[in-house]
Motif scaffolding. Structure first.
Motif, short mmCIF file in Angstrom:
data_model
loop_
_atom_site.label_atom_id
_atom_site.label_comp_id
_atom_site.label_asym_id
_atom_site.label_seq_id
_atom_site.Cartn_x
_atom_site.Cartn_y
_atom_site.Cartn_z
N VAL A 20 -2.80 -1.18 -3.07
CA VAL A 20 -2.05 -1.39 -4.23
C VAL A 20 -2.47 -2.59 -4.66
CG1 VAL A 20 0.48 -1.73 -4.96
CG2 VAL A 20 -0.25 0.15 -3.41
N GLU B 77 0.82 -1.32 -0.05
CA GLU B 77 0.07 0.09 0.05
C GLU B 77 0.82 1.14 0.07
OE1 GLU B 77 -1.18 1.13 4.58
OE2 GLU B 77 -2.58 -0.16 3.53
N CYS C 61 6.11 0.28 -7.46
CA CYS C 61 4.76 0.51 -8.15
C CYS C 61 4.63 1.77 -8.43
CB CYS C 61 3.83 -0.13 -7.16
SG CYS C 61 2.11 0.10 -7.62
N VAL D 198 -1.63 3.91 -9.08
CA VAL D 198 -2.52 3.65 -7.63
C VAL D 198 -3.45 4.59 -7.44
CG1 VAL D 198 -2.12 3.15 -5.00
CG2 VAL D 198 -0.39 2.27 -6.64
#
Length: 93
Positions: free
Chosen positions: A32, A18, A47, A52
């Motif tokens: 996420v 996350e 990421c 996101v």
């Protein structure tokens, strides 16, 4: 073989990621999806924040409107949190 794959899937399922956005007066947690996490060129888990934000129905404008101070990318394994990356947004140009 099916039993081994089942165990592997259970192990992978215990790892979550996350983004946590630290703001002046609140903390925003962004979920996420596992498929958005990858190893970057430095072999670090990564990421893209823009992906996101979009998947959580936010934008960079929202990030700025929250008066965000720091963004942390966190890995959660069996309830234990590890900060993988942290970016301070308190930069004066």
């Amino acid at each position: 073989m099916a039993q081994r794959n089942s165990f592997k899937n259970q192990v992978e399922d215990t790892t979550q990621y996350e983004y946590v956005v630290e703001c002046v007066d609140k903390q925003v947690h962004l979920l996420v999806e596992a498929r958005d996490v990858f190893h970057n060129a430095d072999n670090e888990i990564d990421c893209p924040l823009d992906v996101v934000l979009r998947k959580n129905k936010y934008s960079f404008q929202d990030l700025m409107s929250w008066d965000a101070r720091e963004v942390k990318f966190i890995q959660i394994v069996d309830g234990e949190e590890t900060i993988l990356n942290s970016v301070s947004l308190n930069v004066n140009l």
